[in-house]
Design a protein around this motif. Structure first.
Motif, PDB file in Angstrom:
ATOM      1  N   PHE A  45      55.381 -86.330 -41.017  1.00 35.39           N
ATOM      2  CA  PHE A  45      55.135 -87.629 -41.645  1.00 35.39           C
ATOM      3  C   PHE A  45      54.849 -88.704 -40.601  1.00 35.39           C
ATOM      4  O   PHE A  45      53.884 -89.479 -40.722  1.00 35.39           O
ATOM      5  N   ASN A  46      55.691 -88.788 -39.565  1.00 34.65           N
ATOM      6  CA  ASN A  46      55.490 -89.805 -38.532  1.00 34.65           C
ATOM      7  C   ASN A  46      54.181 -89.598 -37.785  1.00 34.65           C
ATOM      8  O   ASN A  46      53.498 -90.563 -37.416  1.00 34.65           O
ATOM      9  N   THR A  47      53.813 -88.334 -37.578  1.00 37.43           N
ATOM     10  CA  THR A  47      52.582 -88.036 -36.855  1.00 37.43           C
ATOM     11  C   THR A  47      51.354 -88.489 -37.632  1.00 37.43           C
ATOM     12  O   THR A  47      50.492 -89.206 -37.102  1.00 37.43           O
ATOM     13  N   ILE A  48      51.259 -88.087 -38.878  1.00 35.68           N
ATOM     14  CA  ILE A  48      50.070 -88.422 -39.664  1.00 35.68           C
ATOM     15  C   ILE A  48      50.013 -89.926 -39.927  1.00 35.68           C
ATOM     16  O   ILE A  48      48.925 -90.543 -39.915  1.00 35.68           O
ATOM     17  N   SER A  49      51.157 -90.556 -40.131  1.00 35.09           N
ATOM     18  CA  SER A  49      51.185 -91.997 -40.394  1.00 35.09           C
ATOM     19  C   SER A  49      50.716 -92.791 -39.177  1.00 35.09           C
ATOM     20  O   SER A  49      49.904 -93.722 -39.297  1.00 35.09           O
ATOM     21  N   SER A  50      51.226 -92.441 -38.000  1.00 38.43           N
ATOM     22  CA  SER A  50      50.860 -93.197 -36.801  1.00 38.43           C
ATOM     23  C   SER A  50      49.407 -92.984 -36.431  1.00 38.43           C
ATOM     24  O   SER A  50      48.704 -93.932 -36.037  1.00 38.43           O
ATOM     25  N   LEU A  51      48.907 -91.763 -36.573  1.00 38.23           N
ATOM     26  CA  LEU A  51      47.494 -91.504 -36.260  1.00 38.23           C
ATOM     27  C   LEU A  51      46.571 -92.247 -37.221  1.00 38.23           C
ATOM     28  O   LEU A  51      45.532 -92.787 -36.810  1.00 38.23           O
ATOM     29  N   ASN A  52      46.941 -92.294 -38.480  1.00 39.94           N
ATOM     30  CA  ASN A  52      46.092 -92.998 -39.443  1.00 39.94           C
ATOM     31  C   ASN A  52      46.134 -94.515 -39.248  1.00 39.94           C
ATOM     32  O   ASN A  52      45.140 -95.200 -39.505  1.00 39.94           O
ATOM     33  N   TYR A  77      38.771 -97.621 -36.910  1.00 43.15           N
ATOM     34  CA  TYR A  77      37.560 -96.838 -36.638  1.00 43.15           C
ATOM     35  C   TYR A  77      37.043 -96.122 -37.883  1.00 43.15           C
ATOM     36  O   TYR A  77      36.112 -95.330 -37.795  1.00 43.15           O
ATOM     37  N   SER A  78      37.656 -96.389 -39.034  1.00 41.84           N
ATOM     38  CA  SER A  78      37.344 -95.668 -40.277  1.00 41.84           C
ATOM     39  C   SER A  78      37.595 -94.175 -40.117  1.00 41.84           C
ATOM     40  O   SER A  78      36.860 -93.335 -40.652  1.00 41.84           O
ATOM     41  N   VAL A  79      38.639 -93.841 -39.387  1.00 42.87           N
ATOM     42  CA  VAL A  79      39.055 -92.453 -39.189  1.00 42.87           C
ATOM     43  C   VAL A  79      40.313 -92.211 -40.011  1.00 42.87           C
ATOM     44  O   VAL A  79      41.236 -93.033 -40.018  1.00 42.87           O
ATOM     45  N   HIS A  80      40.341 -91.066 -40.710  1.00 43.13           N
ATOM     46  CA  HIS A  80      41.519 -90.721 -41.504  1.00 43.13           C
ATOM     47  C   HIS A  80      41.799 -89.230 -41.364  1.00 43.13           C
ATOM     48  O   HIS A  80      40.885 -88.399 -41.423  1.00 43.13           O
ATOM     49  N   PHE A  81      43.060 -88.895 -41.150  1.00 45.41           N
ATOM     50  CA  PHE A  81      43.488 -87.507 -41.026  1.00 45.41           C
ATOM     51  C   PHE A  81      44.278 -87.104 -42.273  1.00 45.41           C
ATOM     52  O   PHE A  81      45.047 -87.896 -42.812  1.00 45.41           O
ATOM     53  N   SER A  82      44.088 -85.861 -42.696  1.00 47.46           N
ATOM     54  CA  SER A  82      44.769 -85.373 -43.897  1.00 47.46           C
ATOM     55  C   SER A  82      45.807 -84.317 -43.540  1.00 47.46           C
ATOM     56  O   SER A  82      45.687 -83.624 -42.521  1.00 47.46           O
ATOM     57  N   HIS A  83      46.808 -84.188 -44.386  1.00 44.43           N
ATOM     58  CA  HIS A  83      47.886 -83.238 -44.136  1.00 44.43           C
ATOM     59  C   HIS A  83      47.375 -81.793 -44.101  1.00 44.43           C
ATOM     60  O   HIS A  83      47.883 -80.975 -43.325  1.00 44.43           O
ATOM     61  N   ASP A  84      46.384 -81.474 -44.919  1.00 45.35           N
ATOM     62  CA  ASP A  84      45.936 -80.085 -44.967  1.00 45.35           C
ATOM     63  C   ASP A  84      45.187 -79.673 -43.705  1.00 45.35           C
ATOM     64  O   ASP A  84      45.033 -78.478 -43.441  1.00 45.35           O
TER      65      ASP A  84
END
Length: 255
Positions: A140-147, A153-160
């Protein structure tokens, strides 16, 4: 090698032409590849100073940090911090390094890396995956901080498309990196390139079936494992420049 991004662009173009309907995946490690971990080290050490009323790191600059986040004891030796004081700092450092506060507040990306990721995410049927040695407990902390970092930059990472070190599966980190690529294949993606700062991870992939036809790129930042580079597929570089693979290489510029 200055043209590692140019090679990535050429490789992507070939794979896109060969596999027009496949979901192509560019895979990144996180720490030391997307994120410059020197900022995390400085943040935690300065917090230790604040919490203990010391000034060991009051003037610590990013350029002074030349060690891996797991080797801060070497940096303390250079400062002649020894004995009980060294042990106290190391104990506090290890406890805080992956705390939710540090993960949320201390990260900084390498210059240009989000521009590269954004470009790929804007291409048709092309995706960016994350294959990290961080434990699953930090998902959770990883995906939240990266997003949060990627938002500008209009970059988004997904959990899958985030593969993390399973909490209940023993084994080496290089083996886990190979398993991460297997996982991405199993859910319908075709990994075509992997960028990682640890040579041993790329070498494990190069030796395995999972690495066949993949371009393996070594982010030549700060790393712990000794680079052997037994495979010519492993290319080194240390700067992210999206311009290297947009114009002049038959690739459409992103929106």
């Amino acid at each position: 090698m200055d043209n590692w991004m140019k090679l990535l662009g050429s490789h992507y173009r070939r794979e896109r032409t060969r596999r027009p309907r496949d979901k192509l995946l560019i895979v990144f490690d996180i720490d030391g590849t997307i994120l410059d971990m020197r900022y995390m080290i400085r943040y935690v050490l300065k917090e230790i100073d604040r919490n203990h009323g010391t000034d060991h790191f009051a003037h610590l600059g990013i350029s002074e940090i030349e060690v891996h986040e797991g080797d801060v004891d070497i940096y303390l030796d250079r400062l002649a911090i020894t004995g009980p004081e060294k042990e106290r700092i190391l104990s506090s450092y290890r406890a805080a390094l992956w705390s939710s506060t540090a993960v949320a507040d201390a990260h900084e990306p390498f210059q240009g890396v989000f521009d590269v990721i954004r470009w790929f995410q804007f291409q048709e049927n092309t995706f960016v995956g994350l294959n990290t040695g961080r434990p699953e407990a930090l998902r959770f902390n990883t995906i939240s901080s990266l997003n949060r970092l990627g938002e500008r930059y209009s970059v988004h990472f997904s959990h899958d498309l985030l593969y993390m070190l399973p909490d209940d599966r023993p084994g080496s980190l290089p083996e886990a990196k190979v398993e991460g690529l297997r996982h991405f294949r199993s859910i319908g993606y075709r990994p075509i390139a992997m960028i990682d700062n640890e040579p041993e991870n790329l070498e494990a992939i190069a030796r395995h079936e999972a690495g066949r036809n993949m371009l393996l790129l070594h982010a030549d930042t700060i790393f712990r494992s000794r680079p052997m580079f037994p495979s010519r597929k492993i290319i080194r570089g240390d700067s992210y420049n999206v311009d290297e693979f947009m114009d002049g290489h038959g690739l459409k510029r992103s929106a």
